[in-house]
Design a protein around this motif. Sequence first.
Motif, short mmCIF file in Angstrom:
data_model
loop_
_atom_site.label_atom_id
_atom_site.label_comp_id
_atom_site.label_asym_id
_atom_site.label_seq_id
_atom_site.Cartn_x
_atom_site.Cartn_y
_atom_site.Cartn_z
N GLU A 96 17.92 -35.19 7.88
CA GLU A 96 18.56 -34.19 8.74
C GLU A 96 17.64 -33.84 9.89
O GLU A 96 16.61 -33.20 9.72
CB GLU A 96 18.90 -32.92 7.94
N LEU A 97 18.02 -34.28 11.08
CA LEU A 97 17.23 -34.05 12.29
C LEU A 97 17.69 -32.76 12.95
O LEU A 97 18.87 -32.55 13.18
CB LEU A 97 17.38 -35.24 13.24
N VAL A 98 16.74 -31.88 13.23
CA VAL A 98 17.04 -30.57 13.82
C VAL A 98 17.03 -30.67 15.34
O VAL A 98 17.81 -30.00 16.02
CB VAL A 98 16.03 -29.52 13.33
N THR A 99 16.14 -31.49 15.88
CA THR A 99 16.08 -31.70 17.33
C THR A 99 16.03 -33.20 17.58
O THR A 99 15.75 -33.99 16.68
CB THR A 99 14.81 -31.08 17.96
N ASP A 100 16.29 -33.56 18.82
CA ASP A 100 15.98 -34.92 19.23
C ASP A 100 14.52 -34.91 19.69
O ASP A 100 13.83 -33.91 19.53
CB ASP A 100 16.94 -35.41 20.33
N VAL A 101 14.03 -36.00 20.25
CA VAL A 101 12.64 -36.03 20.72
C VAL A 101 12.54 -35.09 21.92
O VAL A 101 13.27 -35.23 22.91
CB VAL A 101 12.21 -37.46 21.10
N GLN A 102 11.65 -34.12 21.82
CA GLN A 102 11.46 -33.11 22.85
C GLN A 102 10.24 -33.45 23.71
O GLN A 102 9.16 -33.70 23.17
CB GLN A 102 11.25 -31.73 22.20
N PHE A 103 10.42 -33.42 25.03
CA PHE A 103 9.32 -33.63 25.98
C PHE A 103 8.56 -34.93 25.73
O PHE A 103 7.37 -35.04 26.04
CB PHE A 103 8.35 -32.44 25.97
#
Length: 123
Positions: A96-103
């Motif tokens: 379960e991914l909460v975010t995608d790749v950030q910055f």
Amino acid sequence: MIKSPIKNKVNVVFIPVNDVVKAQEWYSEVLGLDEGEFHQGHLFVAKTEGTGVILDSMPAWRNEEGHLPRLNAPVIQFGTDAIHASYQFMKEKGVELVTDVQFDQFFVFKDLDGNLLMVCRDD
């Protein structure tokens, strides 16, 4: 000023889990934490490089209903040299991914027990 006798070093991080055996299997499959030892029926002490990781069902810290308190922020950061490949790996594993790749630096995911964890690019 008196110098603290406490070392400026993190020895180990505890990850609260509901079922230590299922959690160890999941962490082994997803993060490679397959080496280590079970202790006292509620701990798995993983062999890691650097700071240690202990999966713990934490019987002493549960409330009257038998639940553990939850944090709403990542408490552990795992490193990678390939942030996008790591994200894709987790996606393919059904994590379960909460975010995608950030910055172009990090992403957040949940373990089986809802703990928020982070993978961050090592620079």
